[in-house]
Design a protein around this motif. Structure first.
Motif, PDB file in Angstrom:
ATOM      1  N   ARG A 202       0.815  -1.221   0.000  1.00 15.41           N
ATOM      2  CA  ARG A 202       0.000   0.000   0.000  1.00 15.41           C
ATOM      3  C   ARG A 202       0.843   1.263   0.000  1.00 15.41           C
ATOM      4  O   ARG A 202       1.833   1.356   0.707  1.00 15.41           O
ATOM      5  CB  ARG A 202      -0.888   0.042   1.249  1.00 15.41           C
ATOM      6  N   LEU A 217      -3.460  -5.923  -3.615  1.00 12.41           N
ATOM      7  CA  LEU A 217      -3.943  -6.828  -2.563  1.00 12.41           C
ATOM      8  C   LEU A 217      -3.679  -8.279  -2.949  1.00 12.41           C
ATOM      9  O   LEU A 217      -3.467  -8.590  -4.115  1.00 12.41           O
ATOM     10  CB  LEU A 217      -5.450  -6.639  -2.356  1.00 12.41           C
ATOM     11  N   GLU A 431     -10.729   2.622   8.248  1.00 11.47           N
ATOM     12  CA  GLU A 431     -11.001   1.472   7.362  1.00 11.47           C
ATOM     13  C   GLU A 431     -10.836   0.213   8.195  1.00 11.47           C
ATOM     14  O   GLU A 431      -9.880   0.118   8.970  1.00 11.47           O
ATOM     15  CB  GLU A 431      -9.979   1.428   6.212  1.00 11.47           C
TER      16      GLU A 431
HETATM   17  N1  LIG Z   1      -3.751  -6.109   4.503  1.00 13.21           N
HETATM   18  C1  LIG Z   1      -4.983  -5.862   4.062  1.00 13.21           C
HETATM   19  N2  LIG Z   1      -5.983  -6.740   4.304  1.00 13.21           N
HETATM   20  C2  LIG Z   1      -7.241  -6.479   3.863  1.00 13.21           C
HETATM   21  N3  LIG Z   1      -7.610  -5.380   3.177  1.00 13.21           N
HETATM   22  C3  LIG Z   1      -6.650  -4.478   2.912  1.00 13.21           C
HETATM   23  C4  LIG Z   1      -5.300  -4.671   3.325  1.00 13.21           C
HETATM   24  N4  LIG Z   1      -4.569  -3.608   2.900  1.00 13.21           N
HETATM   25  C5  LIG Z   1      -5.428  -2.786   2.279  1.00 13.21           C
HETATM   26  N5  LIG Z   1      -6.675  -3.286   2.289  1.00 13.21           N
HETATM   27  C6  LIG Z   1      -7.881  -2.641   1.740  1.00 13.21           C
HETATM   28  O1  LIG Z   1      -7.670  -2.346   0.377  1.00 13.21           O
HETATM   29  C7  LIG Z   1      -8.230  -1.087   0.031  1.00 13.21           C
HETATM   30  C8  LIG Z   1      -7.190  -0.171  -0.605  1.00 13.21           C
HETATM   31  O2  LIG Z   1      -6.135   0.058   0.300  1.00 13.21           O
HETATM   32  P1  LIG Z   1      -5.451   1.432   0.694  1.00 13.21           P
HETATM   33  O3  LIG Z   1      -5.994   1.935   1.974  1.00 13.21           O
HETATM   34  O4  LIG Z   1      -4.000   1.143   0.688  1.00 13.21           O
HETATM   35  O5  LIG Z   1      -5.763   2.440  -0.503  1.00 13.21           O
HETATM   36  P2  LIG Z   1      -6.987   3.434  -0.713  1.00 13.21           P
HETATM   37  O6  LIG Z   1      -7.939   3.312   0.454  1.00 13.21           O
HETATM   38  O7  LIG Z   1      -7.530   3.160  -2.059  1.00 13.21           O
HETATM   39  O8  LIG Z   1      -6.312   4.854  -0.726  1.00 13.21           O
HETATM   40  P3  LIG Z   1      -5.696   5.721   0.484  1.00 13.21           P
HETATM   41  O9  LIG Z   1      -4.251   5.798   0.175  1.00 13.21           O
HETATM   42  O10 LIG Z   1      -6.387   7.005   0.446  1.00 13.21           O
HETATM   43  O11 LIG Z   1      -5.958   4.962   1.766  1.00 13.21           O
HETATM   44  C9  LIG Z   1      -8.796  -0.494   1.323  1.00 13.21           C
HETATM   45  O12 LIG Z   1     -10.171  -0.737   1.375  1.00 13.21           O
HETATM   46  C10 LIG Z   1      -8.091  -1.273   2.397  1.00 13.21           C
HETATM   47  O13 LIG Z   1      -8.844  -1.343   3.569  1.00 13.21           O
END
Ligand SMILES: Nc1ncnc2c1ncn2[C@@H]1O[C@H](COP(=O)(O)OP(=O)(O)OP(=O)(O)O)[C@@H](O)[C@H]1O
Ligand SMILES: [Mg+2]
Length: 506
Positions: A202, A217, A431
């Motif tokens: 991420r 993911l 989140e």
């Molecule tokens: N290890 C993980 N297990 C389960 N879900 C995950 C994991 N890492 C990220 N996610 C989910 O994947 C989605 C995208 O992740 P991330 O938070 O990195 O980016 P984003 O929400 O699109 O942008 P931002 O950088 O604004 O947070 C989110 O809904 C997050 O909760």
């Protein structure tokens, strides 16, 4: 500990705001004084005050030097700033003075681990770990359930670019070292079919750039690992995760248009006479996986990388590169974000909201961001992964419904929201994912809000004893007041007009 307070970026007043965002919590006010005003004989007060006269310049200035001079700076500056004549000059509320002085090792550490009870970072290290990384570390440290992981620093991203877009020497070894800690905690290994560990990769800069950079993911799957995952967690789930990973890795890392994968999915559904993805059988998903691998081969001229370590390395590079994607650059331009080092990269053990009806995923604000009402405000989706909510593939439900569907996880979530508000002394944006009735926290940050929301939240936080009145005043930004001073249509009127279709929104 030997420490250094870096402020190399602070060359002009326009850098001040950037420094504020990099070095401070969103709602903290701090005065950071340029390094050159610290002299061996003490602090040249007048110069510092002079620089800080213009409140429009922001509320932050930079300081460097070692820990001892930083402590001295804190003492001196607190006493000076609190003098009535300077309070007036600042025209800012200075009751809550904070010079953030995070000890910072002189030998550069590029990778920091986080996990329950053992985070190397903390919430004050946004400039180095990005907002996401710093807050993941903090949430773990205060005892919330956060899947463990590691954060590669924003400085490493800068180093990557300075190195001609090549992985800096030694970085990979540091990543693998930190990954070992994660594997030990999870009792699973990347690429081990018997005990497979899957991770997310991420992005996350010092200043929040929502959705502007990339995330991958379910990383760690290949033809062998998917079999191991099938026997542990069910075949359908394993192949569903695999096809999602191929799509995301192909798109984010290799730049293959998502539409190519989507088309294949639609073709298959049409051939089977289905409308929903969830109606696809395991055999359908297996077929999709091999089709997706063909798309990958055709588009890149190479086979899909089966070694999860290769997948990881390529994804880290892709996240670094997403710092300079056209949409990220545009976002920084529009929002006047300049002077940052790059994005941090978080590699985090996956938790699965798509493991059945006792699982799910959601996002929420701890209070209503439009009205400030003290009530959880957000969305939740049963049996889904994070990107399903964002991508709008399915319509999420209001967070309230989670109370009936997953009561234990809901109660813990409510408790966690209270803990986070008390800890950060602010309204938070969160989140989370529930896997098999167990709640996992995946992100928290100070929540964006409207003018009305900002005022109500600030007043309520004072009433609740979480913040002082001066802090509350500082929490309301000029643009919030600007919003409030404009005539507004009441929400109920808007709804009525919409119902009666009296106007069209273009
Ligand atoms: N290890 C993980 N297990 C389960 N879900 C995950 C994991 N890492 C990220 N996610 C989910 O994947 C989605 C995208 O992740 P991330 O938070 O990195 O980016 P984003 O929400 O699109 O942008 P931002 O950088 O604004 O947070 C989110 O809904 C997050 O909760
Ligand atoms: Mg996010």
């Amino acid at each position: 500990m030997a420490s250094i307070w870096r402020s190399g970026l602070l060359s002009s007043r326009s850098d001040v705001k950037v420094n504020a965002a990099q070095y401070c919590n969103d709602r903290e006010r701090c005065y950071v004084i340029p390094a050159d005003v610290i002299s061996p004989s003490g602090w040249k007060r007048e110069k510092a005050i002079h620089m800080n006269k213009d409140p429009a310049a922001g509320y932050c200035f930079g300081i460097s030097k070692d820990w001892t001079s930083l402590q001295r700076f804190r003492r001196l500056s607190t006493s000076v700033i609190n003098q009535p004549k300077y309070k007036k000059a600042f025209r800012l509320n200075v009751a809550r003075f904070q010079a953030i002085a995070t000890p910072y090792p002189l030998t550069k550490q590029r990778v920091y681990t986080f996990g329950k009870g053992g985070s190397e970072g903390n919430k004050n290290m946004k400039y180095l770990l990005g907002g996401k990384g710093a807050n993941l570390a903090e949430m773990s440290s205060i005892g919330l359930s956060v899947p463990p992981g590691l954060t590669i620093t924003t400085e490493t991203c800068q180093e990557y670019f300075e190195n001609g877009n090549i992985f800096p020497d030694g970085l990979w070894e540091e990543v693998l070292d930190a990954l070992k800690t994660v594997e030990e905690t999870m009792q699973a290994s990347l690429g081990d079919p018997a005990k497979p560990l899957l991770v997310s990769v991420r992005s996350g800069a010092a200043i929040s750039m929502p959705g502007m950079m990339d995330t991958v993911l379910n990383l760690g799957l290949n033809d062998d690992v998917v079999k191991g995952l099938s026997s542990r967690s069910g075949e359908r789930f394993a192949y569903d995760s695999y096809r999602r990973f191929l799509d995301m890795f192909g798109g984010v890392v290799m730049g293959i248009p998502h539409a190519l994968f989507e088309q294949e999915l639609e073709n298959l559904k049409a051939a089977r006479g289905l409308t929903l993805d969830t109606e696809l059988t395991t055999e359908d998903l297996k077929e999709l996986v091999s089709k997706y691998k063909e798309i990958y081969q055709r588009a890149t001229g190479k086979a899909f990388p089966h070694d999860p370590k290769d997948q990881l390395r390529l994804s880290i590079v892709a996240v670094f590169e997403s710092w300079n994607s056209p949409r990220a650059i545009k976002y920084r331009n529009i929002n006047q974000i300049a002077g940052l080092k790059g994005t941090a990269v978080n590699v985090q053990a996956m938790v699965f909201g798509n493991m059945g009806n006792d699982s799910g995923t959601g996002v929420l604000f701890t209070r209503n961001p439009s009205t400030g009402e003290k009530k959880l405000y957000g969305e939740f989706l049963i049996n889904a992964q994070g990107e399903d909510v964002v991508a709008g593939i399915r319509t999420p439900e209001e967070i309230d419904l989670m109370k009936q569907r997953l009561p234990d996880a809901y109660n813990e979530l409510v408790e966690n929201c209270q803990i986070l508000e008390k800890h950060y002394k602010d309204m938070m944006d969160i989140e989370f994912t529930v896997q098999g009735n167990r709640l996992w926290m995946l992100q928290c940050r100070s929540g964006k809000r409207t003018g009305t929301g900002a005022v109500k939240i600030a007043v309520d936080l004072v009433k609740e004893g979480l913040i002082s009145t001066p802090t509350a005043v500082n929490m309301v930004e000029p643009r919030h007041l600007d919003q409030l001073l404009h005539p507004q249509v009441s929400t109920s009127t808007t709804l009525n007009l919409l119902k009666e279709s009296k106007f069209i929104i273009l």
